[in-house]
Design a protein around this motif. Structure first.
Motif, PDB file in Angstrom:
ATOM      1  N   UNK A   1      -4.797  10.342  11.281  1.00 43.22           N
ATOM      2  CA  UNK A   1      -3.782  10.433  10.224  1.00 43.22           C
ATOM      3  C   UNK A   1      -2.424  10.080  10.806  1.00 43.22           C
ATOM      4  N   UNK A   2      -1.507   9.742   9.914  1.00 43.02           N
ATOM      5  CA  UNK A   2      -0.117   9.493  10.269  1.00 43.02           C
ATOM      6  C   UNK A   2       0.727   9.967   9.096  1.00 43.02           C
ATOM      7  N   UNK A   3       1.913  10.495   9.384  1.00 43.45           N
ATOM      8  CA  UNK A   3       2.775  11.058   8.353  1.00 43.45           C
ATOM      9  C   UNK A   3       3.946  10.134   8.064  1.00 43.45           C
ATOM     10  N   UNK A   4       4.200   9.907   6.778  1.00 42.74           N
ATOM     11  CA  UNK A   4       5.397   9.165   6.359  1.00 42.74           C
ATOM     12  C   UNK A   4       6.567  10.148   6.381  1.00 42.74           C
ATOM     13  N   UNK A   5       7.350  10.108   7.447  1.00 41.41           N
ATOM     14  CA  UNK A   5       8.311  11.182   7.700  1.00 41.41           C
ATOM     15  C   UNK A   5       9.723  10.694   7.990  1.00 41.41           C
ATOM     16  N   UNK A   6      10.039   9.447   7.650  1.00 40.17           N
ATOM     17  CA  UNK A   6      11.399   8.974   7.898  1.00 40.17           C
ATOM     18  C   UNK A   6      12.399   9.751   7.051  1.00 40.17           C
TER      19      UNK A   6
ATOM     20  N   UNK B   1       7.957   4.101   2.325  1.00 38.44           N
ATOM     21  CA  UNK B   1       7.750   3.777   3.725  1.00 38.44           C
ATOM     22  C   UNK B   1       6.544   2.854   3.852  1.00 38.44           C
ATOM     23  N   UNK B   2       6.592   1.984   4.855  1.00 38.65           N
ATOM     24  CA  UNK B   2       5.607   0.923   5.002  1.00 38.65           C
ATOM     25  C   UNK B   2       4.908   1.035   6.361  1.00 38.65           C
ATOM     26  N   UNK B   3       3.623   0.659   6.358  1.00 45.37           N
ATOM     27  CA  UNK B   3       2.814   0.757   7.571  1.00 45.37           C
ATOM     28  C   UNK B   3       1.951  -0.493   7.696  1.00 45.37           C
ATOM     29  N   UNK B   4       1.614  -0.837   8.956  1.00 45.79           N
ATOM     30  CA  UNK B   4       0.699  -1.941   9.197  1.00 45.79           C
ATOM     31  C   UNK B   4      -0.260  -1.555  10.312  1.00 45.79           C
ATOM     32  N   UNK B   5      -1.351  -2.261  10.398  1.00 44.77           N
ATOM     33  CA  UNK B   5      -2.414  -1.956  11.364  1.00 44.77           C
ATOM     34  C   UNK B   5      -2.056  -2.567  12.720  1.00 44.77           C
TER      35      UNK B   5
ATOM     36  N   UNK C   1       6.588   0.363   9.642  1.00 46.41           N
ATOM     37  CA  UNK C   1       7.474  -0.803   9.655  1.00 46.41           C
ATOM     38  C   UNK C   1       8.871  -0.260   9.371  1.00 46.41           C
ATOM     39  N   UNK C   2       9.595   0.098  10.398  1.00 46.04           N
ATOM     40  CA  UNK C   2      10.856   0.818  10.231  1.00 46.04           C
ATOM     41  C   UNK C   2      11.894   0.000   9.481  1.00 46.04           C
ATOM     42  N   UNK C   3      11.895  -1.290   9.660  1.00 43.41           N
ATOM     43  CA  UNK C   3      12.913  -2.127   9.025  1.00 43.41           C
ATOM     44  C   UNK C   3      12.707  -2.289   7.525  1.00 43.41           C
ATOM     45  N   UNK C   4      11.526  -1.918   7.029  1.00 45.40           N
ATOM     46  CA  UNK C   4      11.233  -2.107   5.605  1.00 45.40           C
ATOM     47  C   UNK C   4      11.518  -0.858   4.772  1.00 45.40           C
TER      48      UNK C   4
ATOM     49  N   UNK D   1       0.383  -4.700   4.130  1.00 41.66           N
ATOM     50  CA  UNK D   1       1.167  -3.499   4.391  1.00 41.66           C
ATOM     51  C   UNK D   1       0.719  -2.376   3.454  1.00 41.66           C
ATOM     52  N   UNK D   2       0.577  -1.174   3.998  1.00 40.69           N
ATOM     53  CA  UNK D   2       0.373   0.006   3.167  1.00 40.69           C
ATOM     54  C   UNK D   2       1.732   0.566   2.774  1.00 40.69           C
ATOM     55  N   UNK D   3       1.840   0.997   1.518  1.00 41.76           N
ATOM     56  CA  UNK D   3       3.095   1.545   1.003  1.00 41.76           C
ATOM     57  C   UNK D   3       2.890   3.023   0.693  1.00 41.76           C
ATOM     58  N   UNK D   4       3.664   3.873   1.341  1.00 44.83           N
ATOM     59  CA  UNK D   4       3.674   5.299   1.021  1.00 44.83           C
ATOM     60  C   UNK D   4       4.844   5.545   0.071  1.00 44.83           C
ATOM     61  N   UNK D   5       4.546   5.637  -1.219  1.00 45.46           N
ATOM     62  CA  UNK D   5       5.581   5.967  -2.196  1.00 45.46           C
ATOM     63  C   UNK D   5       5.814   7.469  -2.156  1.00 45.46           C
ATOM     64  N   UNK D   6       7.057   7.851  -1.943  1.00 46.24           N
ATOM     65  CA  UNK D   6       7.429   9.265  -1.910  1.00 46.24           C
ATOM     66  C   UNK D   6       8.401   9.560  -3.040  1.00 46.24           C
ATOM     67  N   UNK D   7       8.857  10.807  -3.107  1.00 46.36           N
ATOM     68  CA  UNK D   7       9.725  11.201  -4.213  1.00 46.36           C
ATOM     69  C   UNK D   7      11.014  10.375  -4.253  1.00 46.36           C
TER      70      UNK D   7
END
Length: 524
Positions: free
Chosen positions: A169-174, A198-202, A214-217, A188-194
């Protein structure tokens, strides 16, 4: 047929099809509480303790010290402190109920009890709890991904949706905020939050989650409703929100975001509590539509991505038939129908009349509370005989809340009747019910506040017969004029002597089972 053993009935499911091996297709699907895998005609419920779902277990024991109950479980579970667990079956009622837990280790948690019940608890006791996942299941590079309400993204084993690892697992925590939905744009996976996305790639991490952020996104645009997220033509649509702004509709292509809603659409979104939302994407006749249903305010919005315009889709539901009598003069039938309640320009189906020319779908003119008129063949005998009924329609949000493309057909599912019907450009009724077309202009004033007189109005467009109604408002949509019929089969589809105005909006109504594509109103 296999039966789904669900924790909570009536929950919507997200589905992801995949190829398990050559010529073997699988389907992974989940609700907020449960997940299942269907492969090679075998249905398997995901019971891995590391999957973030709900489960019901039989505790080894429940003991009490003071006001604290300690539950011992027979095997590790993936439950969290602060979540709700339902305890049932204890002979001592004080132990039962929905309780907030504190997890002390993988097989123990505690909660508060009242009174001094016997310890240990007795009876056939069950504990039901777990983690709730948000809408969305995505597949990337052989892994299945889901996200829970705490914005933790979990992944399955490689090419195995039934296996989930404790460290995977990984947490979208920015940015602080709960998880709302999981989606994918390109790779890219998109973690939609309130309040953020936040974006992630393999990156192929050898242990734990294969993902990295993907910190820049990262953006400070969040998601107001997980059920509003839909993917269409490599584009993701959703109801967005930010701390500094209200709701809007965004689209995302790759990592680029853009608002597509208008101020009018944003005002509609603001009136909804978003408690009962549905959405999907559909492509019809070369046009791509994002469909957004807001059940609580009885509205379905449709964004045409091809033309960049918004419309409202609706469904008409038949009312109970009402008795009436019919006469005609000069091609106009008059129906006497006590307290009919039909609106001017509404769709009404007449049945049971002799001669049959009176029968069928009609667009009426409501002339009083107890009478309405419609066009009919001028030679029809008067009065009509028979047991005559008039059936009106209630208009509400578009009742087809799910879509699937199968075998080259665009199919939608009616949310209450279960009817599966095809959307096709060659049909102009809604599974037997009429389709109400309503076109409304903005307020027109020709750039001044002087009175303007209209000698005639012509309806311009592709017309294949039938009749439409034209009306207008001179007081900012507060009231409408009476409907005027327009013969669309005429070479010049027009009405004359349309009065004077300072500012006026026009509205065209059409319900006939015929194609019509209107382009403009030409005003003299």
């Amino acid at each position: 047929m296999p039966v789904l053993a669900v924790t909570v009935a009536g929950q919507p499911f997200d589905m992801m099809g995949y190829v398990a091996e050559q010529s073997v297709f699988g389907l992974f699907f989940k609700s907020a509480y449960d997940a299942f895998n269907f492969e090679n005609n075998v249905l398997t419920k995901i019971t891995d303790a590391d999957y973030p779902g709900w489960s019901t277990v039989t505790p080894t024991s429940i003991t009490r010290t003071g006001s604290t109950a300690t539950v011992t479980l027979p095997a590790p579970v993936n439950w969290q402190s602060g979540s709700t667990v339902t305890i049932a079956g204890a002979a001592q009622a004080e132990y039962n109920g929905s309780v907030l837990i504190t997890v002390t280790d993988a097989t123990h948690f505690t909660y508060a009890v009242t009174g001094t019940p016997t310890t240990p608890a007795t009876g056939t006791i069950t504990a039901k709890g777990g983690r709730t996942t948000v809408p969305g299941v995505e597949y990337l590079d052989g892994y299945f991904f889901v996200m829970d309400a705490n914005a933790v993204i979990y992944n399955s084993g490689l090419n195995d949706p039934t296996a989930w690892g404790a460290l995977d697992f990984i947490t979208a925590a920015i940015e602080p905020g709960g998880g709302v939905a999981l989606a994918k744009s390109q790779n890219y996976l998109i973690a939609f939050k309130e309040w953020s996305s936040e974006f992630f790639y393999d990156v192929g991490n050898p242990t734990g989650s294969p993902l990295s952020p993907v910190l820049s996104a990262f953006t400070l645009t969040g998601c107001a409703s997980g059920e509003s997220v839909a993917e269409l033509d490599e584009t993701v649509y959703w109801i967005s929100k930010a701390r500094q702004k209200g709701r809007a509709v965004h689209k995302m292509v790759g990592l680029q975001q853009q608002i597509v809603s208008t101020p009018d659409i944003d005002r509609i979104l603001a009136t909804s509590d978003l408690s009962s939302v549905y959405s999907y994407g559909v492509k019809l006749s070369g046009h791509s539509f994002y469909i957004l249903g807001l059940r609580d305010i009885d509205v379905t919005l449709a964004y045409d991505a091809t033309s960049g315009t918004w419309a409202q889709w609706s469904s008409l539901t038949a009312q109970a038939p009402k008795s009436c009598t019919l006469t005609q003069s000069g091609g106009v039938a008059t129906a006497a129908c006590t307290a009919h309640g039909y609106a001017d320009g509404a769709a009404v189906t007449i049945a049971g009349a002799t001669p049959s020319a009176y029968n069928g779908l009609k667009q009426i003119r409501a002339i009083s509370a107890n009478a309405f008129t419609f066009s009919v063949t001028s030679g029809a005998a008067s009065p009509a005989t028979g047991t005559i009924t008039a059936t009106g329609y209630d208009e509400g949000y578009f009742r087809y809340s799910h879509y699937v493309a199968a075998a080259g057909r665009d199919l939608v599912l009616h949310e209450t009747t279960g009817a599966l019907v095809e959307i096709t450009p060659d049909a102009y009724t809604d599974d037997g019910a009429p389709i109400a077309l309503k076109l409304r202009t903005g307020m027109l004033d020709s750039g001044n506040e002087d009175y303007k007189s209209i000698g005639q109005i012509r309806v311009i467009g592709e017309k294949q017969g039938g009749e439409a109604m034209l009306r207008w408002s001179d007081d900012n949509y507060t009231t409408d004029s009476l409907c005027r019929p327009v013969d669309l089969s005429a070479t010049q589809a027009r009405i004359r002597r349309c009065g004077a105005f300072r500012r006026r909006s026009f509205e065209v109504l059409h319900i006939a089972d015929l194609p019509v594509q209107l382009e403009s109103l030409e005003i003299d």
